[in-house]
Design an enzyme around this catalytic site. Structure first.
Site, PDB file in Angstrom:
ATOM      1  N   ASP A  49       0.800  -1.253   0.000  1.00  0.00           N
ATOM      2  CA  ASP A  49       0.000   0.000   0.000  1.00  0.00           C
ATOM      3  C   ASP A  49       0.821   1.286   0.000  1.00  0.00           C
ATOM      4  O   ASP A  49       0.439   2.278   0.635  1.00  0.00           O
ATOM      5  CB  ASP A  49      -0.953   0.014   1.206  1.00  0.00           C
ATOM      6  CG  ASP A  49      -1.949  -1.128   1.185  1.00  0.00           C
ATOM      7  OD1 ASP A  49      -1.891  -1.957   0.266  1.00  0.00           O
ATOM      8  OD2 ASP A  49      -2.784  -1.185   2.099  1.00  0.00           O
ATOM      9  N   GLU A  81      -4.554  -0.820  -1.449  1.00  0.00           N
ATOM     10  CA  GLU A  81      -5.878  -0.865  -0.823  1.00  0.00           C
ATOM     11  C   GLU A  81      -6.825   0.005  -1.635  1.00  0.00           C
ATOM     12  O   GLU A  81      -6.502   1.166  -1.924  1.00  0.00           O
ATOM     13  CB  GLU A  81      -5.823  -0.354   0.621  1.00  0.00           C
ATOM     14  CG  GLU A  81      -7.193  -0.398   1.288  1.00  0.00           C
ATOM     15  CD  GLU A  81      -7.195   0.064   2.740  1.00  0.00           C
ATOM     16  OE1 GLU A  81      -6.115   0.260   3.323  1.00  0.00           O
ATOM     17  OE2 GLU A  81      -8.312   0.219   3.279  1.00  0.00           O
ATOM     18  N   LYS A  93      -6.594  -4.937  -3.115  1.00  0.00           N
ATOM     19  CA  LYS A  93      -7.252  -5.563  -1.958  1.00  0.00           C
ATOM     20  C   LYS A  93      -8.298  -4.608  -1.381  1.00  0.00           C
ATOM     21  O   LYS A  93      -8.054  -3.417  -1.245  1.00  0.00           O
ATOM     22  CB  LYS A  93      -6.212  -5.939  -0.905  1.00  0.00           C
ATOM     23  CG  LYS A  93      -5.437  -4.782  -0.318  1.00  0.00           C
ATOM     24  CD  LYS A  93      -4.265  -5.309   0.495  1.00  0.00           C
ATOM     25  CE  LYS A  93      -3.505  -4.240   1.234  1.00  0.00           C
ATOM     26  NZ  LYS A  93      -4.249  -3.534   2.267  1.00  0.00           N
ATOM     27  N   LYS A 141      -7.778  -4.642   4.825  1.00  0.00           N
ATOM     28  CA  LYS A 141      -6.475  -4.272   5.386  1.00  0.00           C
ATOM     29  C   LYS A 141      -5.447  -5.377   5.128  1.00  0.00           C
ATOM     30  O   LYS A 141      -4.315  -5.114   4.751  1.00  0.00           O
ATOM     31  CB  LYS A 141      -6.603  -3.995   6.886  1.00  0.00           C
ATOM     32  CG  LYS A 141      -7.667  -2.950   7.241  1.00  0.00           C
ATOM     33  CD  LYS A 141      -7.426  -1.639   6.528  1.00  0.00           C
ATOM     34  CE  LYS A 141      -8.463  -0.590   6.951  1.00  0.00           C
ATOM     35  NZ  LYS A 141      -8.474   0.561   6.037  1.00  0.00           N
ATOM     36  N   VAL A 173       3.055   0.421   4.233  1.00  0.00           N
ATOM     37  CA  VAL A 173       2.331   1.223   5.222  1.00  0.00           C
ATOM     38  C   VAL A 173       0.892   0.721   5.359  1.00  0.00           C
ATOM     39  O   VAL A 173       0.368   0.102   4.449  1.00  0.00           O
ATOM     40  CB  VAL A 173       2.324   2.713   4.804  1.00  0.00           C
ATOM     41  CG1 VAL A 173       3.744   3.253   4.761  1.00  0.00           C
ATOM     42  CG2 VAL A 173       1.635   2.938   3.456  1.00  0.00           C
ATOM     43  N   THR A 174       0.281   0.998   6.520  1.00  0.00           N
ATOM     44  CA  THR A 174       0.911   1.513   7.723  1.00  0.00           C
ATOM     45  C   THR A 174       1.255   0.348   8.643  1.00  0.00           C
ATOM     46  O   THR A 174       0.589  -0.687   8.585  1.00  0.00           O
ATOM     47  CB  THR A 174      -0.012   2.514   8.462  1.00  0.00           C
ATOM     48  OG1 THR A 174      -1.222   1.834   8.845  1.00  0.00           O
ATOM     49  CG2 THR A 174      -0.359   3.692   7.595  1.00  0.00           C
ATOM     50  N   CYS A 234      -2.283  -2.133   7.787  1.00  0.00           N
ATOM     51  CA  CYS A 234      -2.207  -3.121   6.701  1.00  0.00           C
ATOM     52  C   CYS A 234      -0.972  -4.016   6.784  1.00  0.00           C
ATOM     53  O   CYS A 234      -1.020  -5.181   6.380  1.00  0.00           O
ATOM     54  CB  CYS A 234      -2.312  -2.418   5.363  1.00  0.00           C
ATOM     55  SG  CYS A 234      -3.966  -1.725   5.121  1.00  0.00           S
ATOM     56  N   GLN A 265       7.384 -12.704  22.076  1.00  0.00           N
ATOM     57  CA  GLN A 265       7.128 -14.124  22.366  1.00  0.00           C
ATOM     58  C   GLN A 265       7.840 -15.050  21.372  1.00  0.00           C
ATOM     59  O   GLN A 265       7.250 -15.980  20.831  1.00  0.00           O
ATOM     60  CB  GLN A 265       5.631 -14.413  22.355  1.00  0.00           C
ATOM     61  CG  GLN A 265       4.850 -13.569  23.372  1.00  0.00           C
ATOM     62  CD  GLN A 265       3.382 -13.895  23.357  1.00  0.00           C
ATOM     63  OE1 GLN A 265       2.978 -14.974  23.768  1.00  0.00           O
ATOM     64  NE2 GLN A 265       2.587 -12.966  22.872  1.00  0.00           N
TER      65      GLN A 265
HETATM   66  C1  C5J Z   1      -3.198   0.934   5.355  1.00  0.00           C
HETATM   67  C2  C5J Z   1      -4.923   2.252   6.370  1.00  0.00           C
HETATM   68  N1  C5J Z   1      -2.688   0.639   4.168  1.00  0.00           N
HETATM   69  N2  C5J Z   1      -4.118   2.702   7.339  1.00  0.00           N
HETATM   70  N3  C5J Z   1      -4.438   1.508   5.360  1.00  0.00           N
HETATM   71  O1  C5J Z   1      -2.591   0.730   6.369  1.00  0.00           O
HETATM   72  O2  C5J Z   1      -6.095   2.535   6.389  1.00  0.00           O
END
Ligand code: C5J
Length: 233
Positions: free
Chosen positions: A26, A74, A131, A134, A159-160, A164, A204
């Site tokens: 993204d 996205e 997509k 997320k 990102v972010t 995602c 973990q």
């Molecule tokens: C992504 C969002 N790509 N933050 N989308 O992380 O809405």
């Protein structure tokens, strides 16, 4: 080919380059560039922009080495038929998904803001996975693309971090992929969320995967003696 070893957290990450893919999640204008949807929501895009240059270096190295490179975006169909009413309503935004935004209709495929930033533009040979959610595996053909190439190791950028990227790493982990997240090639509008998301991935004993700065990955990729361990996978 020998496996490569990346000094990482929580412990060394070993991977077979022939079964590894670089995932660029993204890196879209609307999220990353000033003047896009992300900034219109009140976010400071500088931390996202900072991840572009190191990702460019990793992308170049991956291409040179012949790693499979997969980009995700996205977004939604222009008719919004794949947009869940819950996602459309979320945030009670004055201008939300599908509405006119600073870079075209917000998160709609084909619009300028939906496109990947110029610095990381995909090559025609590189799959771009669109997509609606997320996670990069939800309602996409990403798994089929990776399976067709016998991919097991995912080098994760984008990102972010806490949205995602983390959703994708969790999905990938459940599907048996071994994820290495490059800490300087992922970013969030919120530095504290970025840090916490990174901590959660490697907690973990690497519950979702591994984390390393890109320079460690690049050194391993270019080093013929990186691990010296013949691949057994
Ligand atoms: C992504 C969002 N790509 N933050 N989308 O992380 O809405």
């Amino acid at each position: 080919m020998s496996t490569k070893l990346v000094p990482a957290e929580p412990y060394d990450y070993t991977f077979d380059p022939e079964r590894a893919a670089l995932l660029v999640i993204d890196m879209q204008r609307d999220f990353v560039y000033p003047g896009g949807f992300g900034e219109a929501l009140g976010n400071d895009t500088r931390s996202l922009l900072a991840a572009v240059a190191p990702t460019q270096v990793v992308l170049a190295a991956a291409r040179e080495t012949g790693l499979l490179v997969v980009h995700t975006r996205e977004g939604h169909r222009p008719d919004l038929a794949d947009l869940a009413p819950s996602k459309r309503a979320r945030g009670r935004l004055a201008a939300g998904i599908g509405d006119p935004g600073p870079m075209g209709r917000i998160l709609v495929r084909g619009e300028h803001g939906h496109g990947i930033v110029d610095e990381l533009a995909p090559l025609p040979s590189e799959p771009v996975v669109d997509k609606p959610g997320k996670g990069s595996f939800y309602a996409t053909d990403l798994d089929a693309i990776l399976q067709a190439k016998d991919i097991r190791y995912l080098i994760v950028t984008g990102v972010t971090t806490e949205v995602c990227v983390t959703s994708t790493v969790r999905e990938a982990n459940d599907r048996g992929y071994e994820c290495l997240v490059l800490s300087d090639c992922v970013a969030s509008y919120f530095p504290e969320f970025h840090q916490t998301a990174i901590e959660m991935i490697k907690a973990q004993g690497g519950i979702f995967g591994w984390v390393a700065p890109s320079e460690q990955f690049l050194a391993a990729l270019s080093d013929d003696t990186s691990a010296g361990v013949p691949s057994t996978t």
